[in-house]
Every structure is written in C-alpha cells, then in structure tokens.
Design a protein around this motif. Structure first.
Motif, PDB file in Angstrom:
ATOM      1  N   ILE A   7       4.569  -1.204   7.271  1.00 63.18           N
ATOM      2  CA  ILE A   7       4.409  -2.464   6.367  1.00 63.18           C
ATOM      3  C   ILE A   7       5.181  -2.095   5.323  1.00 63.18           C
ATOM      4  CG2 ILE A   7       3.148  -3.916   4.936  1.00 63.18           C
ATOM      5  CD1 ILE A   7       0.678  -3.101   6.183  1.00 63.18           C
ATOM      6  N   THR A   8       6.602  -2.944   5.115  1.00 67.37           N
ATOM      7  CA  THR A   8       7.425  -2.863   4.189  1.00 67.37           C
ATOM      8  C   THR A   8       7.053  -3.640   3.030  1.00 67.37           C
ATOM      9  OG1 THR A   8       8.980  -4.736   5.020  1.00 67.37           O
ATOM     10  CG2 THR A   8       9.285  -2.198   5.736  1.00 67.37           C
ATOM     11  N   GLY A   9       7.278  -3.167   1.690  1.00 66.50           N
ATOM     12  CA  GLY A   9       7.051  -4.064   0.753  1.00 66.50           C
ATOM     13  C   GLY A   9       5.381  -4.088   0.361  1.00 66.50           C
ATOM     14  N   ALA A  10       4.771  -3.126   0.762  1.00 69.26           N
ATOM     15  CA  ALA A  10       3.423  -3.208   0.741  1.00 69.26           C
ATOM     16  C   ALA A  10       2.663  -3.067  -0.622  1.00 69.26           C
ATOM     17  CB  ALA A  10       2.851  -1.595   1.567  1.00 69.26           C
ATOM     18  N   SER A  11       3.466  -2.735  -1.743  1.00 67.53           N
ATOM     19  CA  SER A  11       3.042  -2.841  -3.203  1.00 67.53           C
ATOM     20  C   SER A  11       2.960  -4.091  -3.678  1.00 67.53           C
ATOM     21  CB  SER A  11       3.776  -1.996  -4.006  1.00 67.53           C
ATOM     22  OG  SER A  11       5.064  -2.439  -4.182  1.00 67.53           O
ATOM     23  N   ARG A  34       9.163   0.597  -3.093  1.00 59.71           N
ATOM     24  CA  ARG A  34      10.442   0.931  -3.707  1.00 59.71           C
ATOM     25  C   ARG A  34      10.175   1.726  -5.075  1.00 59.71           C
ATOM     26  NH1 ARG A  34      14.930  -1.103  -6.680  1.00 59.71           N
ATOM     27  NH2 ARG A  34      14.077  -3.090  -6.846  1.00 59.71           N
ATOM     28  N   LYS A  35       9.561   0.904  -5.832  1.00 56.65           N
ATOM     29  CA  LYS A  35       9.303   1.087  -7.236  1.00 56.65           C
ATOM     30  C   LYS A  35       7.864   1.188  -7.526  1.00 56.65           C
ATOM     31  CE  LYS A  35      12.219  -1.550  -9.507  1.00 56.65           C
ATOM     32  NZ  LYS A  35      12.775  -2.225 -10.481  1.00 56.65           N
ATOM     33  N   GLY A  36       7.096   0.439  -7.207  1.00 55.51           N
ATOM     34  CA  GLY A  36       5.598   0.140  -7.707  1.00 55.51           C
ATOM     35  C   GLY A  36       4.719   1.357  -7.192  1.00 55.51           C
ATOM     36  N   HIS A  37       5.209   2.555  -8.000  1.00 52.93           N
ATOM     37  CA  HIS A  37       4.209   3.692  -7.349  1.00 52.93           C
ATOM     38  C   HIS A  37       2.737   3.690  -7.867  1.00 52.93           C
ATOM     39  CE1 HIS A  37       3.879   8.078  -6.641  1.00 52.93           C
ATOM     40  NE2 HIS A  37       2.932   7.965  -7.660  1.00 52.93           N
ATOM     41  N   GLU A  38       2.687   3.170  -9.033  1.00 58.99           N
ATOM     42  CA  GLU A  38       1.221   2.880  -9.596  1.00 58.99           C
ATOM     43  C   GLU A  38       0.329   1.950  -8.666  1.00 58.99           C
ATOM     44  OE1 GLU A  38       0.910   1.955 -13.713  1.00 58.99           O
ATOM     45  OE2 GLU A  38       1.683   3.723 -14.420  1.00 58.99           O
ATOM     46  N   GLU A  39       1.016   1.036  -8.440  1.00 60.92           N
ATOM     47  CA  GLU A  39       0.545  -0.172  -7.400  1.00 60.92           C
ATOM     48  C   GLU A  39       0.129   0.385  -6.102  1.00 60.92           C
ATOM     49  OE1 GLU A  39       3.210  -0.649  -9.330  1.00 60.92           O
ATOM     50  OE2 GLU A  39       2.822  -2.456 -10.522  1.00 60.92           O
ATOM     51  N   ILE A  40       0.976   1.057  -5.557  1.00 60.45           N
ATOM     52  CA  ILE A  40       0.859   1.522  -4.248  1.00 60.45           C
ATOM     53  C   ILE A  40      -0.101   2.718  -4.169  1.00 60.45           C
ATOM     54  CG2 ILE A  40       2.584   3.400  -3.922  1.00 60.45           C
ATOM     55  CD1 ILE A  40       2.276   0.488  -1.495  1.00 60.45           C
ATOM     56  N   GLU A  41      -0.394   3.541  -4.991  1.00 61.77           N
ATOM     57  CA  GLU A  41      -1.346   4.510  -5.030  1.00 61.77           C
ATOM     58  C   GLU A  41      -2.845   4.134  -5.078  1.00 61.77           C
ATOM     59  OE1 GLU A  41      -1.630   7.584  -4.772  1.00 61.77           O
ATOM     60  OE2 GLU A  41       0.646   8.261  -4.900  1.00 61.77           O
ATOM     61  N   ILE A  52      -9.384   5.235   7.066  1.00 62.11           N
ATOM     62  CA  ILE A  52      -8.121   5.343   7.900  1.00 62.11           C
ATOM     63  C   ILE A  52      -7.101   6.275   7.155  1.00 62.11           C
ATOM     64  CG2 ILE A  52      -8.352   3.193   9.058  1.00 62.11           C
ATOM     65  CD1 ILE A  52      -6.066   3.165   6.436  1.00 62.11           C
ATOM     66  N   HIS A  53      -6.131   6.793   7.847  1.00 67.83           N
ATOM     67  CA  HIS A  53      -4.879   7.584   7.228  1.00 67.83           C
ATOM     68  C   HIS A  53      -3.915   6.560   6.654  1.00 67.83           C
ATOM     69  CE1 HIS A  53      -6.585  11.137   9.022  1.00 67.83           C
ATOM     70  NE2 HIS A  53      -6.580  10.787  10.453  1.00 67.83           N
ATOM     71  N   VAL A  54      -3.363   6.829   5.384  1.00 72.09           N
ATOM     72  CA  VAL A  54      -2.353   6.299   4.789  1.00 72.09           C
ATOM     73  C   VAL A  54      -1.187   7.055   4.576  1.00 72.09           C
ATOM     74  CG1 VAL A  54      -1.584   4.749   2.729  1.00 72.09           C
ATOM     75  CG2 VAL A  54      -3.835   4.693   3.836  1.00 72.09           C
ATOM     76  N   VAL A  55      -0.069   6.915   4.756  1.00 75.88           N
ATOM     77  CA  VAL A  55       1.176   7.685   4.513  1.00 75.88           C
ATOM     78  C   VAL A  55       2.023   6.624   3.762  1.00 75.88           C
ATOM     79  CG1 VAL A  55       3.206   8.841   5.220  1.00 75.88           C
ATOM     80  CG2 VAL A  55       0.957   8.974   6.588  1.00 75.88           C
ATOM     81  N   LEU A  56       2.360   7.244   2.535  1.00 80.61           N
ATOM     82  CA  LEU A  56       3.101   6.446   1.428  1.00 80.61           C
ATOM     83  C   LEU A  56       4.773   6.795   1.805  1.00 80.61           C
ATOM     84  CD1 LEU A  56       1.282   6.668  -1.814  1.00 80.61           C
ATOM     85  CD2 LEU A  56       1.249   4.861   0.115  1.00 80.61           C
ATOM     86  N   ILE A  57       5.784   5.668   2.063  1.00 79.20           N
ATOM     87  CA  ILE A  57       7.032   6.330   2.213  1.00 79.20           C
ATOM     88  C   ILE A  57       7.880   5.135   1.294  1.00 79.20           C
ATOM     89  CG2 ILE A  57       8.931   5.634   3.790  1.00 79.20           C
ATOM     90  CD1 ILE A  57       6.907   5.786   6.202  1.00 79.20           C
ATOM     91  N   GLN A  58       8.372   6.130   0.256  1.00 80.69           N
ATOM     92  CA  GLN A  58       9.235   5.349  -0.900  1.00 80.69           C
ATOM     93  C   GLN A  58      10.706   5.500  -0.370  1.00 80.69           C
ATOM     94  OE1 GLN A  58       9.604   7.473  -4.594  1.00 80.69           O
ATOM     95  NE2 GLN A  58      10.101   5.687  -5.725  1.00 80.69           N
ATOM     96  N   ALA A  59      11.173   4.261  -0.271  1.00 82.10           N
ATOM     97  CA  ALA A  59      12.752   4.321   0.173  1.00 82.10           C
ATOM     98  C   ALA A  59      13.334   2.815  -0.518  1.00 82.10           C
ATOM     99  CB  ALA A  59      12.587   4.176   1.609  1.00 82.10           C
ATOM    100  N   ASP A  60      14.510   2.791  -0.958  1.00 81.38           N
ATOM    101  CA  ASP A  60      15.238   1.772  -1.174  1.00 81.38           C
ATOM    102  C   ASP A  60      16.024   1.250   0.058  1.00 81.38           C
ATOM    103  OD1 ASP A  60      17.349  -0.246  -2.485  1.00 81.38           O
ATOM    104  OD2 ASP A  60      18.051   1.376  -3.740  1.00 81.38           O
ATOM    105  N   LEU A  61      15.722  -0.071   0.548  1.00 84.01           N
ATOM    106  CA  LEU A  61      16.015  -0.403   1.739  1.00 84.01           C
ATOM    107  C   LEU A  61      17.632  -0.881   1.617  1.00 84.01           C
ATOM    108  CD1 LEU A  61      12.908  -2.371   3.017  1.00 84.01           C
ATOM    109  CD2 LEU A  61      13.733  -0.107   3.628  1.00 84.01           C
ATOM    110  N   THR A  62      18.247  -0.846   0.518  1.00 85.18           N
ATOM    111  CA  THR A  62      19.411  -1.376   0.290  1.00 85.18           C
ATOM    112  C   THR A  62      20.312  -0.137   0.633  1.00 85.18           C
ATOM    113  OG1 THR A  62      19.658  -0.822  -2.160  1.00 85.18           O
ATOM    114  CG2 THR A  62      18.958  -3.158  -1.522  1.00 85.18           C
TER     115      THR A  62
END
Length: 242
Positions: A7-11, A34-41, A52-62
């Motif tokens: 899921i992209t933009g999950a935060s 991309r930037k919402g580290h606190e929200e995604i945590e 379930i397992h959750v893997v966080l992926i930080q990336a600037d899609l631009t």
C-alpha cells in the motif's frame, strides 16, 4: 497460503484505513510512506495487533532510484497492490509551473505504472493478483483550478482500463476506486470549515465520506467474490456525481 499487500501512502487517512482493513482480514503488509514516520509507526502497531507482519518502506516516489529500489528491498512480491499515494495541486491553469507538472506526473502516474510493472510478473505466475488504483472524483469530472490534478488522476483511470484488459487472461484484476469528498486532513488543509459545509450541502447524502468506507470497497475488490470485476471505475461519493 499467506497473502501480502503493498500500500502506497499508507500514513494518510485513506491509506491507513485500507491498511487496518487488510490487517483485520489477515493480510501481511508492506506499508509505504515518505515523511509521516510517527504516523506510520502508530499504524504499524495497530495493524500488528491482528497478528500479521508489517514491513515499513520509506521512499520518495518522485525519486526514480528510490522507487526502483523498492523491488530489491522486499523479500516476497505482493499479491495485492494499492496505489494510494497521490499529490494534489490547486491554482490557475495559466500559473501552473513545469515543476508542478513533473511532480504530479511522477507521483500520480509514473509511480503507479512502475510499481504495477514491478509486481505483475509474480501475479501472473501465481495466476492471482489485485491492483487497485485510488484516483479522485476530479479524475472523472474535472475541476476548475485543479486542472493538473484532474489530468493526472484521469490518466490513472485510462491506465486502469487498459492494464485490466492486458492482465485479465492471467486472472489479475485491475480496478480504480474514485473517492468523492472524504473526511480527513487533506480536505481540512484545502478548505475552510465554511467551504466544507458548502461542499457537504451539494452531496445528496448530506455528509462527507469516511476513509473506512473507501477501505471497505477496496477490500471487496480484493476478495475472490470480485474475481470477475476488472477495468471498472467505482466512485464512493454519496451521490455527489453519478
């Protein structure tokens, strides 16, 4: 057999609602942000409560390098791709900068295209896959002073229809969910409370939509019961546009 979703933009509001819905249904998750580290945590913790397992992926899609590196950082290709990340733009058409055009193209069109291209080979091999593109009501109808945004979200709908035809023989479905006015920070940043009241007055149901209602539609399109639905543009908008 375990199933994975990317899921992209999950935060964001809709992205987090989709994440929680799929976690409840037993999907393991790759959650892009991309930037919402606190929200995604926080979202990660809530999702993991369902076992379930959750893997966080930080990336600037631009950033093309960061985007292409995603496929090299995940250990198991997903069964479901939800292209939810998006960027808005508000302003006169004549004052739109080339930088804005490039940025919205990169996020709203190029990223969904390349992620689908990255993940579909494994879906084809498994003879199962779901790609769901989150567009916008303006991609269907167009909006004054949101010409660039409308254009890119409209392109996402054409991409959905074309890719659906190409992947249908492999039992991979591709659909677009096109939300209307949905509660959350995005609308609050764009409009004042008075303006939101005027928008609500235009909606036959008399209210804004909820992120969870969008997530419910996404979940339905993922299920086996929806295996014959592909290439469709479905808009939860309370009757605002029909």
């Amino acid at each position: 057999m375990e199933k994975w979703a990317f899921i992209t933009g999950a935060s964001g509001g809709i992205g987090s609602a989709i994440s929680l819905m799929l976690a409840q249904k037993g999907y393991h998750l790759y959650l892009h942000y991309r930037k919402g580290h606190e929200e995604i945590e926080k979202i990660k913790v809530r999702c993991e409560q369902y076992g379930i397992h959750v893997v966080l992926i930080q990336a600037d899609l631009t950033d093309l390098d960061e985007l292409q590196n995603i496929g090299r950082t995940i250990s198991r290709m997903p069964d479901v791709l939800v292209n939810n990340a998006g960027l808005t733009h508000y302003g006169l058409f004549t004052e739109t900068r080339i930088e804005d055009v490039e940025q919205l193209y990169q996020i709203n069109i190029r990223a969904p295209f390349l992620l689908a291209q990255m993940f579909t080979p494994s879906m084809v091999r498994r003879q199962f896959g779901r790609i769901i593109n989150i567009s916008s009501i303006w991609g269907m109808t167009g909006a004054s002073c949101e010409v660039l945004y409308s254009m890119t979200k409209g392109a996402l709908l054409s991409f959905t229809k074309a890719l659906a035809k190409e992947l249908a023989p492999s039992q991979v479905t591709v659909n677009a969910v096109v939300p209307g006015a949905i509660e959350g920070k995005l609308l609050q940043r764009q409009f004042s409370s008075e303006e939101l009241g005027l928008i609500t007055d235009e909606i036959p149901m008399g209210r804004l939509g909820k992120p969870e209602e969008v997530a419910s539609l996404v979940w339905y399109l993922i299920q086996e019961d929806a295996a014959y639905i592909t290439g469709q543009v479905i808009s939860p908008n309370g009757g605002w546009y029909t």
